[in-house]
Design a protein around this motif. Structure first.
Motif, short mmCIF file in Angstrom:
data_model
loop_
_atom_site.label_atom_id
_atom_site.label_comp_id
_atom_site.label_asym_id
_atom_site.label_seq_id
_atom_site.Cartn_x
_atom_site.Cartn_y
_atom_site.Cartn_z
N UNK A 1 47.82 32.96 46.77
CA UNK A 1 47.41 32.49 45.43
C UNK A 1 45.89 32.49 45.31
N UNK A 2 45.19 32.10 46.38
CA UNK A 2 43.73 32.03 46.33
C UNK A 2 43.11 33.41 46.13
N UNK A 3 43.73 34.47 46.67
CA UNK A 3 43.15 35.81 46.57
C UNK A 3 43.72 36.58 45.37
N UNK A 4 45.01 36.52 45.19
CA UNK A 4 45.66 37.32 44.13
C UNK A 4 45.71 36.60 42.78
N UNK A 5 45.63 35.28 42.79
CA UNK A 5 45.61 34.52 41.53
C UNK A 5 44.47 33.52 41.57
N UNK A 6 43.23 33.99 41.68
CA UNK A 6 42.11 33.05 41.88
C UNK A 6 41.86 32.12 40.68
N UNK A 7 42.16 32.59 39.47
CA UNK A 7 41.92 31.76 38.29
C UNK A 7 42.92 30.61 38.19
N UNK A 8 44.08 30.79 38.78
CA UNK A 8 45.12 29.77 38.70
C UNK A 8 45.23 28.94 39.99
N UNK A 9 44.37 29.23 40.96
CA UNK A 9 44.50 28.57 42.26
C UNK A 9 44.31 27.06 42.15
N UNK A 10 43.28 26.62 41.43
CA UNK A 10 43.00 25.19 41.32
C UNK A 10 44.07 24.47 40.49
N UNK A 11 44.75 25.20 39.62
CA UNK A 11 45.81 24.58 38.83
C UNK A 11 47.13 24.49 39.61
N UNK A 12 47.40 25.54 40.41
CA UNK A 12 48.67 25.56 41.15
C UNK A 12 48.57 24.75 42.44
#
Length: 345
Positions: free
Chosen positions: A150-161
């Motif tokens: 999630x941190x690499x492939x979905x960086x914009x959503x990492x802090x939310x998820x």
């Protein structure tokens, strides 16, 4: 010639010879009995010495593993910078879980020698906790791999998820899923055996308590499901991070770090899975070297159950630059304080 005297002397010699034979037989029997008792005492002494050496080595190695892992736990709770990072929360959960696993594993190993007749309810409780901690390690590694994905492939959503609250919910789910095989063993035991079995006492080991064919099949199925699911997650996350690293133009270094981290999780998973092949190794080498079966089983236990619980957290904790920085700082401060106190005294 007096035949009476001759016969009397001959019969006297015969009686004397018979008495001597009986005496010699009695003496020989006493010697054999003494030798047998000496040999049995020597064998008992050898067994006691071997059992003491095995238990001492197991407890010592368990203490070393607990102390090393305890340093990482101490570093985490002394440094508030790690409190809000899901990756470090999952890592320290894995370390604490391995400490619990080592404690219960060593306890069961020592109890096999010191307490051969354990009440079954208490034994089953220990086996369930040991089984749960064993299953928690690969599940935690899968959770850490998903977090990196999630941190690499979905960086914009990492802090939310990946929030702290959801991380603790994930840890609760890991424990809930990890306890299922142990509960399944308990349910099978209550269905296959009469309920009066819970009033008995026996040697506290998985092979002794869960000795039915149903338990063997259940163990194979659960091991296969857990292992395959974790490997699928690791392969999927690594593949996705690899694609993200090739596409990235600006932040390639973090993507490569994530790749190596997931590969490290795979290595950690292999280390944790060594305990699954312990019975296979025991069976193979036990047939090849039957006289050394107990020693092979002991060294196999050390190499596949205890040592991986030391290497896995140690490699990850030392490899992480931020965590190692705080660990080194805390240890240097402790050593400095000890030196200052010794100088003042």
């Amino acid at each position: 010639m007096d035949f009476r005297k001759l016969w009397t002397s001959f019969s006297g010699k015969t009686k004397t010879t018979k008495k001597q034979r009986k005496r010699s037989q009695r003496t020989l029997y006493r010697c054999k009995r003494a030798m047998n008792s000496t040999m049995s005492d020597y064998t008992a002494a050898e067994r006691y010495a071997e059992a003491f050496a095995k238990n001492f080595t197991t407890v010592l190695l368990g203490i070393i593993v607990t102390c090393v892992n305890g340093m990482f736990v101490f570093t985490f709770f002394k440094s508030s910078v790690f409190y809000n990072d899901p990756r470090y929360i999952l890592y320290i959960h894995m370390v604490i879980n391995d400490m619990l696993l080592v404690f219960f594993s060593v306890s069961l190993s020592v109890m096999a020698y010191a307490w051969p007749k354990v009440p079954l309810p208490f034994c089953v409780s220990l086996l369930i906790i040991s089984s749960t901690t064993h299953k928690n390690t690969p599940l935690t590694l899968a959770g850490m791999a998903i977090e990196r994905y999630i941190a690499i492939c979905r960086p914009l959503h990492h802090h939310q998820i990946c929030t702290v609250r959801r991380t603790y919910i994930l840890i609760s789910l890991i424990w809930g899923v990890g306890v299922l095989p142990g509960l399944a063993d308990l349910i099978l035991l209550s269905l296959v055996r009469p309920l009066s079995v819970f009033t008995t006492s026996s040697l506290c080991s998985t092979t002794n308590v869960y000795s039915t064919p149903y338990h063997e099949e259940q163990s194979k199925i659960t091991h296969g499901i857990y292992t395959s699911v974790v490997w699928v997650i690791l392969v999927f996350t690594y593949y996705q991070v690899l694609i993200a690293a090739r596409r990235a133009s600006s932040d390639k270094s973090s993507a490569k770090k994530a790749q190596s981290t997931i590969l490290l999780h795979g290595a950690q998973l292999l280390l944790s899975m060594l305990s699954n092949i312990t019975p296979v190794i025991d069976k193979i080498y036990g047939q090849l070297l039957p006289t050394l079966r107990s020693k092979i089983t002991f060294f196999n236990y050390l190499l596949t159950n205890l040592l991986p619980r030391l290497l896995s957290p140690l490699i990850y904790g030392v490899r992480d630059k931020l965590f190692f920085k705080y660990l080194k700082g805390l240890l240097s401060c402790r050593l400095f304080n000890i030196k200052v106190d010794s100088i003042k005294q």
